[in-house]
Design a protein around this motif. Sequence first.
Motif, PDB file in Angstrom:
ATOM      1  N   LEU A  56       0.813  -1.216   0.000  1.00 21.58           N
ATOM      2  CA  LEU A  56       0.000   0.000   0.000  1.00 21.58           C
ATOM      3  C   LEU A  56       0.849   1.271   0.000  1.00 21.58           C
ATOM      4  O   LEU A  56       0.317   2.377  -0.098  1.00 21.58           O
ATOM      5  CB  LEU A  56      -0.922   0.020   1.236  1.00 21.58           C
ATOM      6  N   GLY A  80      -6.058   1.852 -11.989  1.00 16.16           N
ATOM      7  CA  GLY A  80      -4.783   2.314 -11.483  1.00 16.16           C
ATOM      8  C   GLY A  80      -4.799   2.609 -10.005  1.00 16.16           C
ATOM      9  O   GLY A  80      -3.778   2.935  -9.444  1.00 16.16           O
ATOM     10  N   THR A  81      -5.964   2.521  -9.368  1.00 10.47           N
ATOM     11  CA  THR A  81      -5.975   2.817  -7.940  1.00 10.47           C
ATOM     12  C   THR A  81      -5.979   1.546  -7.116  1.00 10.47           C
ATOM     13  O   THR A  81      -6.309   0.468  -7.593  1.00 10.47           O
ATOM     14  CB  THR A  81      -7.200   3.651  -7.540  1.00 10.47           C
ATOM     15  N   THR A  82      -5.577   1.715  -5.869  1.00 13.85           N
ATOM     16  CA  THR A  82      -5.600   0.636  -4.908  1.00 13.85           C
ATOM     17  C   THR A  82      -6.553   1.030  -3.794  1.00 13.85           C
ATOM     18  O   THR A  82      -6.574   2.180  -3.388  1.00 13.85           O
ATOM     19  CB  THR A  82      -4.190   0.442  -4.319  1.00 13.85           C
ATOM     20  N   ALA A  83      -7.346   0.090  -3.333  1.00 15.74           N
ATOM     21  CA  ALA A  83      -8.215   0.365  -2.193  1.00 15.74           C
ATOM     22  C   ALA A  83      -7.869  -0.630  -1.104  1.00 15.74           C
ATOM     23  O   ALA A  83      -7.266  -1.666  -1.377  1.00 15.74           O
ATOM     24  CB  ALA A  83      -9.680   0.230  -2.579  1.00 15.74           C
ATOM     25  N   ALA A  84      -8.232  -0.294   0.136  1.00 18.81           N
ATOM     26  CA  ALA A  84      -7.892  -1.176   1.243  1.00 18.81           C
ATOM     27  C   ALA A  84      -9.030  -1.266   2.236  1.00 18.81           C
ATOM     28  O   ALA A  84      -9.730  -0.295   2.480  1.00 18.81           O
ATOM     29  CB  ALA A  84      -6.630  -0.673   1.948  1.00 18.81           C
ATOM     30  N   VAL A  85      -9.197  -2.472   2.777  1.00 20.05           N
ATOM     31  CA  VAL A  85     -10.078  -2.663   3.938  1.00 20.05           C
ATOM     32  C   VAL A  85      -9.147  -3.076   5.068  1.00 20.05           C
ATOM     33  O   VAL A  85      -8.531  -4.129   5.021  1.00 20.05           O
ATOM     34  CB  VAL A  85     -11.137  -3.745   3.678  1.00 20.05           C
ATOM     35  N   PHE A  86      -9.016  -2.185   6.049  1.00 20.16           N
ATOM     36  CA  PHE A  86      -8.077  -2.446   7.139  1.00 20.16           C
ATOM     37  C   PHE A  86      -8.715  -3.367   8.179  1.00 20.16           C
ATOM     38  O   PHE A  86      -9.912  -3.630   8.154  1.00 20.16           O
ATOM     39  CB  PHE A  86      -7.673  -1.129   7.811  1.00 20.16           C
ATOM     40  N   ALA A 104     -14.074   9.014  -0.283  1.00 17.21           N
ATOM     41  CA  ALA A 104     -12.979   8.217  -0.838  1.00 17.21           C
ATOM     42  C   ALA A 104     -12.966   8.245  -2.366  1.00 17.21           C
ATOM     43  O   ALA A 104     -11.970   7.882  -2.976  1.00 17.21           O
ATOM     44  CB  ALA A 104     -13.092   6.777  -0.342  1.00 17.21           C
ATOM     45  N   LEU A 105     -14.080   8.682  -2.971  1.00 14.23           N
ATOM     46  CA  LEU A 105     -14.182   8.603  -4.425  1.00 14.23           C
ATOM     47  C   LEU A 105     -13.194   9.544  -5.109  1.00 14.23           C
ATOM     48  O   LEU A 105     -13.090  10.702  -4.745  1.00 14.23           O
ATOM     49  CB  LEU A 105     -15.604   8.963  -4.879  1.00 14.23           C
ATOM     50  N   ALA A 143     -16.810  -0.257   5.320  1.00 11.48           N
ATOM     51  CA  ALA A 143     -15.425  -0.221   4.847  1.00 11.48           C
ATOM     52  C   ALA A 143     -15.299  -0.970   3.524  1.00 11.48           C
ATOM     53  O   ALA A 143     -14.557  -0.546   2.621  1.00 11.48           O
ATOM     54  CB  ALA A 143     -14.491  -0.818   5.901  1.00 11.48           C
ATOM     55  N   ARG A 146     -16.837   1.214   0.817  1.00 12.36           N
ATOM     56  CA  ARG A 146     -15.919   2.297   0.458  1.00 12.36           C
ATOM     57  C   ARG A 146     -14.841   1.794  -0.497  1.00 12.36           C
ATOM     58  O   ARG A 146     -14.510   2.449  -1.485  1.00 12.36           O
ATOM     59  CB  ARG A 146     -15.281   2.863   1.732  1.00 12.36           C
ATOM     60  N   ALA A 147     -14.312   0.597  -0.204  1.00  6.23           N
ATOM     61  CA  ALA A 147     -13.228   0.061  -1.038  1.00  6.23           C
ATOM     62  C   ALA A 147     -13.719  -0.235  -2.454  1.00  6.23           C
ATOM     63  O   ALA A 147     -13.058   0.125  -3.431  1.00  6.23           O
ATOM     64  CB  ALA A 147     -12.655  -1.192  -0.396  1.00  6.23           C
TER      65      ALA A 147
END
Lengths: 250, 256
Positions: A56, A80-86, A104-105, A143, A146-147
């Motif tokens: 990340l 090209g984007t990275t998303a994360a669920v922590f 987040a968009l 979450a 959102r991702a």
Amino acid sequence: MSYLLNVDIKERIFQTQEGASLHAIGQLNFSLQPSSFTVVVGPSGCGKTTTLRMILGLDQGYKGSIEAKLDTSSGGHGKGTTAAVFQEPRLLPWRTVEQNVRLALPEPLKQSSFEDLFDTLGLQEVRSFYPSQLSLGLARRVAIARAFAVEPSLLILDEPFVSLDEPTADRLRALLLRVWQARPCTVLMVTHNVREAAELADNILVFSKRPTRVVDSITVEKSREQRDATYIQHIVDKLKNSVQSEDVQS
Amino acid sequence: MDGCEVTIKRLLITLLSIVLLIGLWSIVAVTINDNALPTPSAVWAAMVVEWRAGDLVFHLSMTLMRVALAFIVAMAIGSAIGIFLGMKPAADLFLDPWLILLLNIPALVVIVLAYIWFGLNEAAAVGAVAVNKIPNVVVTLREGARSLDPEFAEMGRVYRFGRFKRLWHIVLPQLQPFFAAATRSGIALIWKIVLVVELLGRSNGVGFQIHLYFQLFDVATILAYTMAFVVVMLVVEFLILQPFETRSNRWRATAT
């Protein structure tokens, strides 16, 4: 072979405040195929989360390289984007559920609707709630929403179902698969639950204890619909063997 | 229904407490029977006289203007420095002695020096008050910036929050309690220092009037001005500070 993400880490050493050093990650090589669902399992404290943080870009102190070809691969508008669920949902407590997702968009998706996401994940009723009014299970769903809302090429999940009761976790796993099938992307997920890995993954990577390296890589042949209880048990046994043999070795 | 009853009960208790205070004051004043401690009704009469003459409103507004200006300057400069120091430990280490020095210079010294160096003008007056308050704001907001949660910052990095988004949606909401604390202690402190500034080098404002009536030994009018300004500050508290705080804390409501 074409890959979406190629991890080639030589080592990651942490310096503790007392001056001691901790060899957290050793030779770590693996790559992710576009649109695949890869799950990492391994003993606790084995550097799984550290690996995700390096991917990340939150941890830069490693030797080696991490190469991502996010632009040319799967993913929607958020190419090209990275998303994360922590592990913790990390929702902004002072913003509502809907605001948390909308914030987040990225710019090109500003006008997009995520009604389908909210419908699938059952979040319509709580969209104007603040995170403190949600149960942990619901907060995790937010979450996840959102991702997926950013339509990423790569989605990183760090034990997203930990500390939920088993029925809730089961429901969330099914929801995750449904959302993923509606909005495909490449997934890398960490878990300590081998059954979860056997149910969800295309590929399973087994990590060793510190210093972390990949000890086993298992491809799950059957499609998710065809995996019955015996097949999943078979994979679970296989995984337990690799994890345990690793425990004995070290 | 319940909430309404509780509010009324609390209002009644507050009212009772104020009535008791005024009652005690009256008894002591009547018993002593000395011009040095006028009765509440004498203070009220003095306030009416000043109000009719138009002096009360004029001097109150001059003081209120200085309080507002000094407050805005102190909060803007103090919070900028405080947040910076909280985020950059190296700069904090270097500038900490300066801060301790500033914190410990008496308000009176700053005021006298400001008048000597910059002349007996409005800018020197307001500036001197602000300089007195800035170190407190710096210390409070530095504490706030130190306690920023890195987990939210990481979330913002992963989702590529821009500078403005990060500040407005991640940093400032976390600092809100610290801004509230700095504001609370700030307004109380500032208006007291403003009176000193007015006493020493201005020709209007509550401080100037108190100085004037001190020379005339008119305690009733001195107290009249004091009470009037306390009332103004209470109005600021109830009409501006509390509604703002309620609004920015609405997310804290827990599950129903």
